[in-house]
Enzyme design. Structure first.
Site, PDB file in Angstrom:
ATOM      1  N   SER A   1      -6.804  -0.830  -6.150  1.00 47.07           N
ATOM      2  CA  SER A   1      -5.437  -0.311  -6.172  1.00 47.07           C
ATOM      3  C   SER A   1      -5.420   1.121  -5.674  1.00 47.07           C
ATOM      4  O   SER A   1      -6.403   1.852  -5.822  1.00 47.07           O
ATOM      5  CB  SER A   1      -4.882  -0.358  -7.593  1.00 47.07           C
TER       6      SER A   1
ATOM      7  N   TYR B   1      -5.668   2.493 -16.258  1.00 43.41           N
ATOM      8  CA  TYR B   1      -5.681   1.474 -15.200  1.00 43.41           C
ATOM      9  C   TYR B   1      -6.309   2.066 -13.931  1.00 43.41           C
ATOM     10  O   TYR B   1      -7.178   1.461 -13.299  1.00 43.41           O
ATOM     11  CB  TYR B   1      -4.239   1.036 -14.924  1.00 43.41           C
TER      12      TYR B   1
END
Lengths: 453, 274
Positions: B167, B180
């Site tokens: 990501s 995250y």
């Protein structure tokens, strides 16, 4: 593998305005996407104010709206589940659009059994509104080609519905405006084609009698529809173009459709659509077809979905939106009723940009609340003008009732409780199959005060 | 090769594969693709594209009902072969058996696509290590267990592509989702090192860095209506896998955005609300 936690989801997205295609009315609702067949009814936990499954929001009035409620948007629940090339039966999740079905079916030599005027509607929505197409006389309505589907109720019951299993729920759900539960998947019987092409004919006509004469002469043609100029009076009264088509029998290329590129760029100012601009458009449209009779071969896209070429064309009506008036009148009064209604419209000074005339055949619909009845079907779009549009709708609704006809719930924003109950006297029987957790702004409106939640 | 195309789709697969490979007749066969985390939004969109090309697919996910629907969709769309296994990939001990079974089912492996991951809840992860630990386990520990096995399998055979969803959030820690982000930062670093080790063995290691994408994972997040369309993102990823790219930002604009975010001096960055 872990899918994302969903605890936050419901709380993070608050109510926001949700519009139907007519952009009137617009109500606030919380939209929750439904991704999986198992999401309902668990996704109702913690919500209040009722819920309603919604697809693409292409119905015009408030059948797909729920004021201050929760809309369960099914469009990401759009998987293909099975296809039998021998029978043409496709099984798919209810949020798939007819456009997506066509992208799958056409390259394999299959087509929709019934095509509405836009392909951007979901399978579930097509069943819930029991939509019709230009081939009603041959094919009946959409539900006639849906052998079975799964209906999930808010108590967790998952019901297989067909003419044999749960036949009462099957009939109530076809044309049931989404009120009987949530359709998770459905079967659709596709029909074979050998080409994308349509053998097209366009014929100018003047008046209802000429329309009927052409209709009779071409009764062997599968798809028929007429565009009518509602503004012209005198010798041009109810002039129009009769459009006919059949799937070409000449084998041709079966590729998928290109994506539309045009988007109606802005909300047009309210004054743009008036009697004069529409009269000018009508004259151009009528004479665009220079000859009284043309014969050609065209792709199915412009034939079935001419307005899909311009995305968001409803912006043409500005931010006030539009209302549609769509009625069916039985043969007995079809001609006098239609002429009376057109005259009433002409008197009002309101102009309809889009006026479509079709005939419904006598193939019975499977749905308890289905719209089609054998006779004339007329659809008109009106811009919303304060003090003019709604009183006119009221009068036209009453006239439709006098002529033994009915209005189409999927297009309606105006009918009164009395009118609805007269058009659909079976409503009380239908109400028994309604899912108690589900309702719509349409239902609340036409039930009036005694509406049950 | 004698195939019976039921539509024009298999022709496309043949042409695409021939473009990217050396035109060897063997490469005209459908590719064998293992998808781990097959019910995630981005993975499902990629599966649809591969299915339409007539590839062979082995799908793994935790929820049996969801996986069955995704597999049925792939089969109906035209995948040449679809098999699947229901498994909780958090359980790393089961990985070797699961992967061996998948490769036996596919009769080999051309592409392994790792799409497992959770967004988690940042505020909760700030309060309790349990949440943070869960995010790190699913997004970092479990993929590394899978990749260790898969990397050795591919390196021995000098072939294969390991395409992994990381990501943009891993490019720099931000207060809104740094737990995250750190799991993805660790994953990206691992992939860079793994690529450095086995690219020379003929194995492609691909780091995929999506920006925010409209999926079930991001529903309800602030501004989610402006997030990238999942089908466009999937098309970019599938093409990048065809082209054996090393690091892919999707949409491409995120390479520039993160380039800017990475060079902001820490003295300034620590005061920003990102």
């Amino acid at each position: 593998m872990a899918t994302p936690t969903t605890t936050e989801e419901a709380t993070k997205s608050g109510p926001a305005p949700f519009e139907s295609w007519g952009r009137y009315p617009a109500y606030n609702a919380t939209v929750l996407p439904m991704h999986w067949q198992g999401d309902y009814p668990g996704m109702l936990d913690g919500i209040h104010g009722g819920a309603l499954a919604v697809g693409m929001g292409r119905s015009y009035g408030d059948v797909c709206l729920l004021k201050d409620g929760t809309l369960l948007q099914t469009t990401s629940m759009n998987r293909l589940l099975a296809f039998d090339p021998n029978s043409g039966v496709l099984t798919a999740e209810a949020g798939i659009t007819l456009a997506q079905i066509l992208d799958f079916a056409v390259p394999r030599g299959f087509f929709l059994p019934v095509s509405p005027g836009t392909k951007y509607v979901t399978l579930g929505g097509a069943i819930a509104n029991d939509i019709h197409g230009k081939n009603h006389e041959a094919a009946g309505s959409f539900g006639n080609h849906v052998p079975q589907f799964e209906l999930v109720r808010s108590n967790g019951n998952r019901m297989l519905c067909s003419s044999r299993e749960n036949p009462d729920y099957y009939a109530a759900t076809i044309g049931g405006m989404g009120l009987t539960g949530v359709i998770t998947w459905a079967q659709l019987r596709l029909k074979p084609i050998v080409s994308r092409k349509i053998d097209y004919e366009g014929i100018q006509f003047h008046g209802i009698d000429e329309f009927l004469a052409i209709k009779k002469q071409y009764s062997h043609v599968e798809y028929t529809v007429a565009w009518v100029d509602c503004l012209s009076t005198g010798k041009n009264f109810a002039r129009g173009i009769f459009m006919l088509g059949d799937h070409s029998k000449e084998p041709g290329e079966l590729k998928i459709s290109p994506k539309p590129k045009l988007v109606f760029p802005i909300e047009a100012p309210g004054f743009m659509l008036n009697k004069f601009s529409i009269a000018a458009f009508n004259t151009v449209f009528f004479h665009k077809q220079m000859k009284a009779h043309v014969k050609t071969v065209q792709d199915y896209e412009p034939f079935f979905y001419p307005l899909d070429a311009v995305q968001k064309w409803n912006r043409m009506y500005g931010k006030n939106g539009l209302v549609q008036f769509q009625f069916a009148i039985p043969w007995e009064h079809a001609k006098e009723g239609t002429i009376a209604i057109l005259s009433e419209i002409a008197k009002s000074g309101l102009a309809s940009f889009l006026a479509v005339l079709k005939t419904f055949g006598d193939v019975p619909s499977f749905g308890l609340m289905s719209f089609p009845l054998s006779g004339f079907m007329f659809a008109l779009d009106f811009p919303i003008k304060e003090g003019v549009t709604f009183p006119l709708m009221q009068r036209l609704g009453d006239m439709t009732r006098e002529f033994g006809g009915r209005l189409y719930s999927a297009k309606d924003a105006c009918m009164t409780s009395d009118q609805f109950k007269a058009f659909y006297p079976q409503w009380e029987r239908f109400a028994r199959y309604k899912d108690p957790a589900i309702t719509s702004s349409f239902w609340e409106r036409v039930m009036g005060q005694e509406g049950d939640r | 090769m004698s195939t019976q195309p039921s539509s024009n789709e298999p022709v496309l697969a043949v042409r695409r594969t021939a473009d990217n490979e050396m035109g060897n007749i063997l490469n005209l066969h459908p590719r064998r693709i293992l998808v781990l985390g097959a019910t995630s939004g981005i993975a499902e969109s990629c599966i649809r594209l591969w299915a339409e090309r007539g590839e062979n697919l082995y799908l793994v996910a935790r929820n049996a009902d969801k996986l069955a629907a995704v597999a049925a969709d792939a089969r109906t769309r035209g995948a040449n072969y679809v098999d699947f296994a229901v498994a909780d990939l958090d359980k790393t001990a089961s990985h070797p058996e699961l992967l061996a079974h998948a490769i036996n089912s596919l009769a080999g492996l051309d592409i392994a696509y790792l799409a497992l991951g959770v967004l988690g809840e940042q505020p909760k992860a700030e309060r309790t290590f349990d949440e943070a630990g869960q995010i790190l386990h699913t997004n970092y520990v479990a993929p590394i267990s899978l990749l260790t096995w898969l990397a050795n399998y591919c390196a021995q055979r000098h072939s294969g592509t390991l395409a992994v969803l990381s990501s943009v959030a891993g490019d720099r820690g931000r207060k809104s989702n740094y737990v995250y982000g750190s799991s993805k930062a660790g994953l990206s670093a691992f992939l860079a090192g793994l690529r450095n080790r086995i690219d020379r063995e003929g194995v492609t290691v691909m780091t995929i860095k999506p920006g925010p994408v409209k999926t079930a994972m991001t529903h309800g997040m602030k501004g989610s209506e402006k997030f990238a369309d999942v089908d466009k993102v999937a098309a970019t990823i599938v093409k990048a896998i065809d082209n054996k790219q090393d690091v892919v930002y999707v949409p491409g604009i995120w390479r520039i955005i993160m380039g800017v975010i990475k060079v902001i001096p820490e003295r300034t960055f620590k005061k920003l609300n990102l």
